[in-house]
Design a protein around this motif. Structure first.
Motif, PDB file in Angstrom:
ATOM      1  N   VAL A  70     -11.893  13.900 -47.911  1.00  0.00           N
ATOM      2  CA  VAL A  70     -10.840  14.913 -47.826  1.00  0.00           C
ATOM      3  C   VAL A  70     -11.266  16.174 -48.579  1.00  0.00           C
ATOM      4  N   ARG A  71     -11.175  17.322 -47.917  1.00  0.00           N
ATOM      5  CA  ARG A  71     -11.415  18.633 -48.528  1.00  0.00           C
ATOM      6  C   ARG A  71     -10.163  19.463 -48.350  1.00  0.00           C
ATOM      7  N   ARG A  72      -9.532  19.828 -49.449  1.00  0.00           N
ATOM      8  CA  ARG A  72      -8.263  20.545 -49.376  1.00  0.00           C
ATOM      9  C   ARG A  72      -8.426  22.052 -49.405  1.00  0.00           C
ATOM     10  N   ARG A  73      -9.652  22.579 -49.598  1.00  0.00           N
ATOM     11  CA  ARG A  73      -9.846  24.030 -49.622  1.00  0.00           C
ATOM     12  C   ARG A  73      -9.432  24.628 -48.291  1.00  0.00           C
ATOM     13  N   GLY A  74      -8.649  25.699 -48.401  1.00  0.00           N
ATOM     14  CA  GLY A  74      -8.217  26.394 -47.200  1.00  0.00           C
ATOM     15  C   GLY A  74      -6.963  25.803 -46.591  1.00  0.00           C
ATOM     16  N   ARG A  75      -6.448  24.747 -47.194  1.00  0.00           N
ATOM     17  CA  ARG A  75      -5.258  24.117 -46.628  1.00  0.00           C
ATOM     18  C   ARG A  75      -3.993  24.694 -47.235  1.00  0.00           C
ATOM     19  N   GLY A  76      -4.145  25.479 -48.305  1.00  0.00           N
ATOM     20  CA  GLY A  76      -2.966  26.105 -48.879  1.00  0.00           C
ATOM     21  C   GLY A  76      -2.097  25.170 -49.671  1.00  0.00           C
ATOM     22  N   ARG A  77      -2.666  24.060 -50.171  1.00  0.00           N
ATOM     23  CA  ARG A  77      -1.845  23.141 -50.967  1.00  0.00           C
ATOM     24  C   ARG A  77      -1.453  23.816 -52.270  1.00  0.00           C
TER      25      ARG A  77
END
Length: 626
Positions: free
Chosen positions: A613-620
């Protein structure tokens, strides 16, 4: 030598006209089998009673009426009436005999004498004999001779191992009963009846299923058994000549009546005609039979609604033996909640009626009709290793004898569990990748498991004897009714609890960042001829799943490509943190050059995916102030 349609056939039968010639008599044999759940419903059973009377009246000569066993259970009224409701109705039919089948033992061994005492007709058990005397065991008869219209008919009753030790919890040896080989005892008793008792025809009531009935006909070298009335496997099998005997089975649950017309001439059967007659709604119900059933139903308010379902409750044998069902999930969820267990298991054979209920209103009678046995909910303690062994005990491989007849089967329904089952003889593990409560199974951990009392005692081949920690004493059906009464509506559906796998794809790793597409490529096994695009699905261990948006298979280079939407996949693992590695499973159905499926339309592939899982760019959102 037998003759059909007036033509001598050299010892083999062909169905045709059985009109009696001068000096001949037409004997009509009417038979039914496996009444079971129909005994608790004011539907087909009273109509069957009427149909039998109609065919008796229409017969051109004497009539014999017989049953093929499994008449007194299971049914929704068994908790209050036990065998009495079906026996009371059958007494109105006044059959000439019936045979002891496995469900006649539903109430135990000793009550068989009560069943037979309440019956106005004999129950036969020719090859289930008292170990000391060699006679039929207490309450049953070895044979029956019926003299009617100048014709003498010998009746015998047979059961095979599958319908005795294979489907009951009775310890026959401890009860002093020997189960003789029906293929030896049956022909021997038929020969005795013809030679010593001078009967004109012998009818075997065989609670064996069709395949074993055909073995019986083959073993009857002198063709002394003229008719084999079959029960147990509940097939629609119109009268057919097999190895010198006429074999017939009228499916089950009062859906059909078998009618065979035998031409009796010179003290032997010389021809036949036969058919199955469907029991339809335009046949009037016998009023006495209806009253008997409705009087029993009124005692327990079986017609009261308990819940509304938005999805069908599938109680068919085909579904529950082969795959996860929404109704199986509901039943086991109720059991697991009742004892606050980690998991729950129930046997597919304990879900009866072979019907679908809803969408719409569900009554208490519907639940008792589908769970008609007097089984209670029991709690066990099993290690993880024992739990896997328990699940594996119910896997039927495609290559087995049963698998070749009915296809690969999982034969159970579960709650609190997710696992894969591999139904092939060469599989390293029949059950694998087991999760309990969303966590990987620990072989050494102890788990509390809810089951029914039948399988807790070793029924259906479950290895669970001597592991009970609590018997609630509450009927399994009552547990489900109580569970449903707390809800206004339900909508149970399959959730991926039991995943069938025929072949494995290589493991694959993917990255999930919520942007673009996730593409996985695989070298396919050699037997893959094509892949059904609309069947490829990615599952999480928690049961969330996502359909692939594109699947491509190149048969030339045996390359499979599967693409899913990254944003949708990220939503299915939304609770994961950046950098987490999550196990996912890809499943897809395919046409196999090796496996010839019997039940399923196609074989099934599986690939283990590791998703980073890579959350970069997901705006979390981060902590406040960032």
């Amino acid at each position: 030598m037998l003759r059909a349609g007036g033509i001598v056939l050299g010892g083999s039968f062909v169905s045709g006209s059985a009109t009696a010639a001068d000096g001949a008599t037409t004997l009509t044999v009417l038979s039914y089998n496996d009444i079971q759940t129909a005994a608790a419903e004011d539907k087909n059973f009273p109509r069957l009673v009427t149909l039998i009377e109609q065919r008796r009246a229409a017969a051109d000569g004497p009539v014999v009426v017989v049953g093929g066993g499994d008449q007194v259970g299971p049914h929704a009224l068994s908790p209050i009436s036990q065998w009495r409701a079906p026996v009371d109705v059958l007494n109105e039919v006044d059959p000439d005999a019936d045979v002891i089948g496995n469900h006649e033992f539903d109430y135990g061994f000793d009550p068989i004498s009560d069943v037979t005492a309440d019956s106005g007709f004999p129950w036969l058990a020719t090859n289930l004999v008292d170990s000391e005397t060699g006679d039929a065991f207490d309450g049953t008869e070895s044979s029956e001779i019926v003299n009617r219209g100048g014709v003498s008919v010998g009746l015998i009753g047979l059961a095979d191992q599958g319908a005795t030790t294979g489907k009951t919890n009775i310890d026959f040896e401890a009860e002093g009963v020997t189960i003789e080989d029906y293929t030896e005892t049956g022909p021997a008793e038929a020969k005795r009846l013809k030679e010593a008792e001078d009967v004109d025809a012998v009818i075997a009531l065989a609670h064996t299923g069709i395949d074993d009935a055909e073995l019986l006909a083959e073993a009857d070298a002198d063709d002394d058994i003229d008719v084999v009335v079959v029960g147990d496997d509940e097939q629609r099998y119109p009268p057919e000549a097999v190895d010198g005997s006429i074999i017939s089975e009228a499916r089950a649950r009062a859906a059909f009546l078998s009618e065979i017309e035998l031409t009796i001439e010179g003290g032997e059967v010389t021809g036949f005609d036969g058919r199955l007659i469907e029991v339809t709604d335009d046949i009037e119900k016998d009023p006495t039979a209806s009253q008997i059933i409705n009087d029993y139903r009124a005692e327990v308010s079986l017609d009261s609604p308990v819940v509304e379902t938005e999805t069908p409750l599938n109680a068919t044998f085909g579904a529950n033996y082969h795959r996860e069902t929404g109704y199986g999930n509901l039943i086991t969820d109720a059991m697991r909640e009742r004892v606050d267990a980690d998991a729950a298991i129930t046997n597919a054979g304990g879900i009866r009626s072979d019907s679908v209920y809803g969408p719409g209103e569900i009554t208490g009678g519907d639940i008792f009709n589908t769970l008609p046995f007097p089984n209670t909910v029991v709690s066990l303690e099993l290690t993880g290793e024992e739990l896997v062994e328990t699940l594996e005990s119910q896997v039927i491989t495609l290559e087995s004898e049963t698998g070749q007849s009915f296809g690969e089967e999982i034969s159970q329904q579960t709650s609190g569990l997710r696992f894969e089952w591999v139904p092939h003889e060469d599989a390293d593990e029949l059950v694998r990748d087991v999760y309990v409560g969303g966590e990987p199974l620990d072989p050494d951990e102890t788990y509390e498991v809810a089951v029914n009392s039948y399988i807790a005692n070793g029924g259906s081949g479950y290895p669970l004897e001597d592991k009970v920690i609590e018997d609630t004493g509450e009927l399994q059906a009552t547990t489900v009714v109580n569970y449903l009464e707390e809800k206004e509506t339900i909508a149970p559906e399959p959730e991926g609890r039991m995943q069938r796998v025929d072949r494995d794809l290589p493991d694959a790793a993917v990255t999930v960042d919520g942007n673009g597409k996730v593409v996985a490529q695989f070298d396919a096994p050699d037997d893959v001829e094509s892949v059904a695009e609309d069947t490829a699905t990615v599952w999480t261990p928690e049961g969330d799943h996502l359909d692939a948006e594109h699947v491509a298979f190149d048969e030339g280079d045996e390359r499979l490509v599967v693409r899913v939407d990254d944003g949708d996949l990220a939503d299915t693992v939304e609770d994961a943190d950046d950098g987490d590695e999550l196990p996912l499973d890809l499943y897809a159905e395919y046409e196999s050059s090796e496996y010839e499926q019997i039940y399923f339309e196609r074989s099934r592939l599986n690939a283990d995916l590791t998703a980073t899982v890579r959350r970069r760019g997901r705006g979390r959102a981060g902590p406040p102030g960032r």
